[in-house]
Scaffold this motif. Sequence first.
Motif, PDB file in Angstrom:
ATOM      1  N   LEU A 175       0.837  -1.192   0.000  1.00 22.00           N
ATOM      2  CA  LEU A 175       0.000   0.000   0.000  1.00 22.00           C
ATOM      3  C   LEU A 175       0.875   1.247   0.000  1.00 22.00           C
ATOM      4  CD1 LEU A 175      -2.632  -1.106   2.651  1.00 22.00           C
ATOM      5  CD2 LEU A 175      -2.716  -1.404   0.189  1.00 22.00           C
ATOM      6  N   ARG A 176       0.338   2.330  -0.519  1.00 27.12           N
ATOM      7  CA  ARG A 176       1.095   3.574  -0.593  1.00 27.12           C
ATOM      8  C   ARG A 176       1.269   4.183   0.782  1.00 27.12           C
ATOM      9  NH1 ARG A 176      -1.504   8.334  -3.838  1.00 27.12           N
ATOM     10  NH2 ARG A 176      -2.824   8.198  -2.027  1.00 27.12           N
ATOM     11  N   GLN A 212       2.770   0.213  -9.891  1.00 26.14           N
ATOM     12  CA  GLN A 212       3.292   1.090 -10.934  1.00 26.14           C
ATOM     13  C   GLN A 212       2.686   0.744 -12.292  1.00 26.14           C
ATOM     14  OE1 GLN A 212       7.473   0.715 -11.744  1.00 26.14           O
ATOM     15  NE2 GLN A 212       7.607   2.825 -12.470  1.00 26.14           N
ATOM     16  N   PHE A 213       2.585  -0.531 -12.628  1.00 26.17           N
ATOM     17  CA  PHE A 213       1.977  -0.932 -13.895  1.00 26.17           C
ATOM     18  C   PHE A 213       0.540  -0.446 -13.987  1.00 26.17           C
ATOM     19  CE2 PHE A 213       4.778  -4.940 -14.723  1.00 26.17           C
ATOM     20  CZ  PHE A 213       5.851  -4.114 -15.003  1.00 26.17           C
ATOM     21  N   ILE A 214      -0.206  -0.555 -12.882  1.00 26.64           N
ATOM     22  CA  ILE A 214      -1.609  -0.140 -12.894  1.00 26.64           C
ATOM     23  C   ILE A 214      -1.723   1.367 -13.064  1.00 26.64           C
ATOM     24  CG2 ILE A 214      -3.710  -0.026 -11.503  1.00 26.64           C
ATOM     25  CD1 ILE A 214      -2.685  -2.703 -10.198  1.00 26.64           C
ATOM     26  N   VAL A 215      -0.968   2.121 -12.281  1.00 24.73           N
ATOM     27  CA  VAL A 215      -1.055   3.583 -12.318  1.00 24.73           C
ATOM     28  C   VAL A 215      -0.617   4.117 -13.680  1.00 24.73           C
ATOM     29  CG1 VAL A 215      -0.060   5.684 -11.339  1.00 24.73           C
ATOM     30  CG2 VAL A 215      -0.849   3.874  -9.843  1.00 24.73           C
ATOM     31  N   ARG A 275     -10.891  -3.398 -20.494  1.00 19.64           N
ATOM     32  CA  ARG A 275     -10.894  -1.987 -20.108  1.00 19.64           C
ATOM     33  C   ARG A 275      -9.617  -1.684 -19.342  1.00 19.64           C
ATOM     34  NH1 ARG A 275     -13.986  -0.958 -15.956  1.00 19.64           N
ATOM     35  NH2 ARG A 275     -14.324  -3.098 -15.382  1.00 19.64           N
ATOM     36  N   ARG A 276      -8.992  -0.570 -19.677  1.00 18.88           N
ATOM     37  CA  ARG A 276      -7.809  -0.161 -18.930  1.00 18.88           C
ATOM     38  C   ARG A 276      -8.248   0.377 -17.577  1.00 18.88           C
ATOM     39  NH1 ARG A 276      -3.579   3.979 -21.377  1.00 18.88           N
ATOM     40  NH2 ARG A 276      -5.361   5.349 -21.243  1.00 18.88           N
ATOM     41  N   VAL A 277      -7.655  -0.129 -16.521  1.00 20.72           N
ATOM     42  CA  VAL A 277      -7.962   0.301 -15.161  1.00 20.72           C
ATOM     43  C   VAL A 277      -6.678   0.852 -14.561  1.00 20.72           C
ATOM     44  CG1 VAL A 277      -8.810  -0.417 -12.903  1.00 20.72           C
ATOM     45  CG2 VAL A 277      -9.722  -1.481 -14.952  1.00 20.72           C
ATOM     46  N   ASP A 278      -6.740   2.087 -14.068  1.00 21.07           N
ATOM     47  CA  ASP A 278      -5.542   2.697 -13.490  1.00 21.07           C
ATOM     48  C   ASP A 278      -5.710   3.029 -12.010  1.00 21.07           C
ATOM     49  OD1 ASP A 278      -7.291   4.758 -13.773  1.00 21.07           O
ATOM     50  OD2 ASP A 278      -5.947   6.066 -14.903  1.00 21.07           O
ATOM     51  N   VAL A 279      -6.559   2.268 -11.336  1.00 16.13           N
ATOM     52  CA  VAL A 279      -6.795   2.454  -9.906  1.00 16.13           C
ATOM     53  C   VAL A 279      -6.337   1.190  -9.177  1.00 16.13           C
ATOM     54  CG1 VAL A 279      -8.537   2.901  -8.150  1.00 16.13           C
ATOM     55  CG2 VAL A 279      -8.771   3.916 -10.414  1.00 16.13           C
TER      56      VAL A 279
END
Length: 178
Positions: A35-36, A124-127, A136-140
Amino acid sequence: MGYPGKSRKMYARPRTPWQAERIAGEVEVVKAYGLRNKRELWKAQAVLKKYRQTSRKLLAAVSLGEEPPQAQAVLNRLKKLGMLKEDGDLDAILSLKVNDILERRLQTQVYRQGLANSLKQARQFIVHGHIQVSGRRVDVPGYLVPRGEEMRIDYYMGSPMANEGHPERASRTPRVEG
């Protein structure tokens, strides 16, 4: 009612900020799931708290002899997300842990399926937009992956990561951690 565009907190901070035991436990969970910050853990705890409160209210209504219509909707939602087994009931919601919610996050799923070498790399890959779910591209990174979409996680087709020879691409070996 309030202005619908107003953002609200999705979490609650701990009531007592300086408890060494709680802080140490939170740090372990943050490291274990990549987690961040602790805020992401607190959001997962808030989601769990909401479902547990709802379950307690519905169990109270059931004990009075009423059959609340939203009980089945809550159970179906949690079964669809993969947090409850198919034979789960309202009592099973009370036994859920924060780890059950954190396991359903896209970041954790990408790492567990072997699309990334580490949890931080999965994030990083997701963001950066290299991951797609059901086309669908998901960036969360905190997106809760439903059970049906679990096996449809892959590299985004428009991404350079979609090429087999990309140097950062993982070898796609599923990871099971206990």
